[in-house]
Motif scaffolding. Structure first.
Motif, PDB file in Angstrom:
ATOM      1  N   ASP A  51       0.823  -1.207   0.000  1.00 30.26           N
ATOM      2  CA  ASP A  51       0.000   0.000   0.000  1.00 30.26           C
ATOM      3  C   ASP A  51       0.857   1.257   0.000  1.00 30.26           C
ATOM      4  O   ASP A  51       0.539   2.239  -0.682  1.00 30.26           O
ATOM      5  CB  ASP A  51      -0.925   0.014   1.222  1.00 30.26           C
ATOM      6  N   GLN A  54       2.215   1.839  -3.508  1.00 29.23           N
ATOM      7  CA  GLN A  54       1.162   2.255  -4.424  1.00 29.23           C
ATOM      8  C   GLN A  54       0.766   3.709  -4.179  1.00 29.23           C
ATOM      9  O   GLN A  54       0.509   4.463  -5.125  1.00 29.23           O
ATOM     10  CB  GLN A  54      -0.050   1.336  -4.286  1.00 29.23           C
ATOM     11  N   ARG A  58       3.597   3.617  -7.519  1.00 26.21           N
ATOM     12  CA  ARG A  58       3.813   2.402  -8.313  1.00 26.21           C
ATOM     13  C   ARG A  58       3.741   1.171  -7.433  1.00 26.21           C
ATOM     14  O   ARG A  58       3.798   1.255  -6.201  1.00 26.21           O
ATOM     15  CB  ARG A  58       5.167   2.431  -9.024  1.00 26.21           C
ATOM     16  N   ARG A  59       3.626   0.021  -8.072  1.00 25.56           N
ATOM     17  CA  ARG A  59       3.709  -1.257  -7.361  1.00 25.56           C
ATOM     18  C   ARG A  59       5.140  -1.755  -7.430  1.00 25.56           C
ATOM     19  O   ARG A  59       5.848  -1.497  -8.399  1.00 25.56           O
ATOM     20  CB  ARG A  59       2.768  -2.281  -7.995  1.00 25.56           C
TER      21      ARG A  59
END
Length: 373
Positions: A51, A54, A58-59
């Motif tokens: 989390d 993100q 970004r992941r």
């Protein structure tokens, strides 16, 4: 937070969580420590990272439990183990560094790591005289009850290790513990472990060393030592990187003078001109280090339990995040300045910086400064 000097004790689940965390994308030593100190444990940090990244934009890839278990088990098969920052076997001087590795892999006798140590580094293409002097200094340091640290390279490193085998020597590797380099020093490496010395690395099991891994390795060589002795270093030698890191870390930099006609000595001669302590015999080192051998600087703290008085936010309001982002740019700025400029709580500022770091948008600089990439 764990009180200074008490150390920490990780159970198997916590140790695996630490391993997963440091092997995950965009998590270096500083970000790792901030995550642990913010969330109170590796397990909590692992759960929060997706989390956070993100929200930063970004992941990222998290190291899986299976990959971490594979590394742990591979280390165990070769008689090695993971040692965490704050544990009793972790090198005490190394723990002082802001970018100290939170986990190191160790093969051999970890007791060697807690002794006062001196690093000896120098030319891979060393002269016979240079190797002989390195061996004399290493043997003398061992007799004076210092461990000798180096990088297992050809030349000066190998001569220093070989001379200190009987008294304790530490080989710091640029690759994984199972990827000894160079190949011609594998026998020397095995003798080091058999005689009660140790191999140390921060890199994953199975990792083959690349050119850019050696400067990173060098900060550990200097970081676990009281001082660094440079013998025969050319102007572009990697040993000069070790010397620079040693100076930045507050370690004593020693240099052995060489002929001005020998390009292998140009870098070490330059170090002397720039203020390094000149070494012509063992006493030059012992007299300088003697008063400080029992002094251990205050460690960089890392918590593996619920933290301090300030509540740790799980998220940040949009307006607070926007204010912190507005204070950042391509020019490095101190974190304390960001806190003063925005009026935000330190924990909130640090959480936003974690989001950006995990997303690969934050660059960290010496002196607690940060900038946007």
């Amino acid at each position: 937070m764990t009180p200074a000097g008490r150390g920490i004790r990780l159970d198997d689940d916590q140790r695996l969580a630490w391993l997963r965390l440091i092997r995950s994308e965009n998590i270096g030593p500083v970000t790792f420590r901030d995550l642990i100190n913010h969330f109170g444990s590796g397990l909590a940090a692992i759960a929060a990272v997706p989390d956070l990244a993100q929200r930063g934009g970004r992941r990222i890839r998290l190291c899986s439990i299976e990959d971490a278990e594979r590394e742990r088990d591979g280390l165990a098969r070769m008689g090695a183990r993971l040692v965490a920052m704050g544990e009793s076997d972790y090198p005490p001087l190394l723990r002082h560094l802001p970018d100290a590795p939170p986990l190191i892999t160790v093969r051999g006798d970890a007791a060697c790591l807690t002794r006062p140590a001196v690093a000896i580094v120098g030319s891979r293409n060393a002269s016979v005289a240079g190797r002989k002097f390195a061996a004399q200094i290493a043997a003398g340091l061992g007799q004076a009850d210092y461990a000798v640290a180096s990088g297992l390279a050809r030349g000066i490193d190998a001569a220093a290790h070989a001379a200190a085998i009987d008294t304790g020597t530490i080989a710091v590797l640029a690759g994984g513990l199972d990827q000894l380099y160079p190949p011609e020093n594998i026998d020397l490496a095995e003798r080091i472990v058999a005689a009660g010395g140790a191999h140390v690395s921060e890199m994953p099991y199975g990792w083959s060393p690349r050119a850019r891994d050696f400067p990173r390795r060098n900060r550990i060589i200097s970081g676990l030592s009281l001082g660094v002795v440079v013998i025969e270093a050319a102007t572009r030698s990697g040993s000069l990187i070790t010397a620079r890191r040693a100076a930045d870390q507050g370690r004593v930099v020693f240099a052995v003078p060489g002929s001005p006609l020998d390009p292998r000595a140009a870098g070490s001669n330059r170090l002397i001109k720039d203020g390094a302590t000149m070494v012509t015999d063992l006493d030059d080192i012992l007299s300088e280090l003697g008063p400080m051998r029992d002094r251990t600087p205050a460690p960089i703290e890392i918590a593996e339990e619920a933290a301090d008085d300030e509540p740790r936010p799980a998220d940040v309001a949009d307006d607070e995040r926007a204010a912190i982002l507005s204070a950042l740019g391509p020019t490095p700025v101190e974190i304390d300045e960001i806190i003063r400029f925005t009026g935000g709580r330190p924990a909130v500022v640090h959480l936003v910086l974690l989001e950006l770091a995990l997303a690969g948008r934050l660059e960290r600089h010496p002196g607690q400064r940060v900038s946007l990439t």
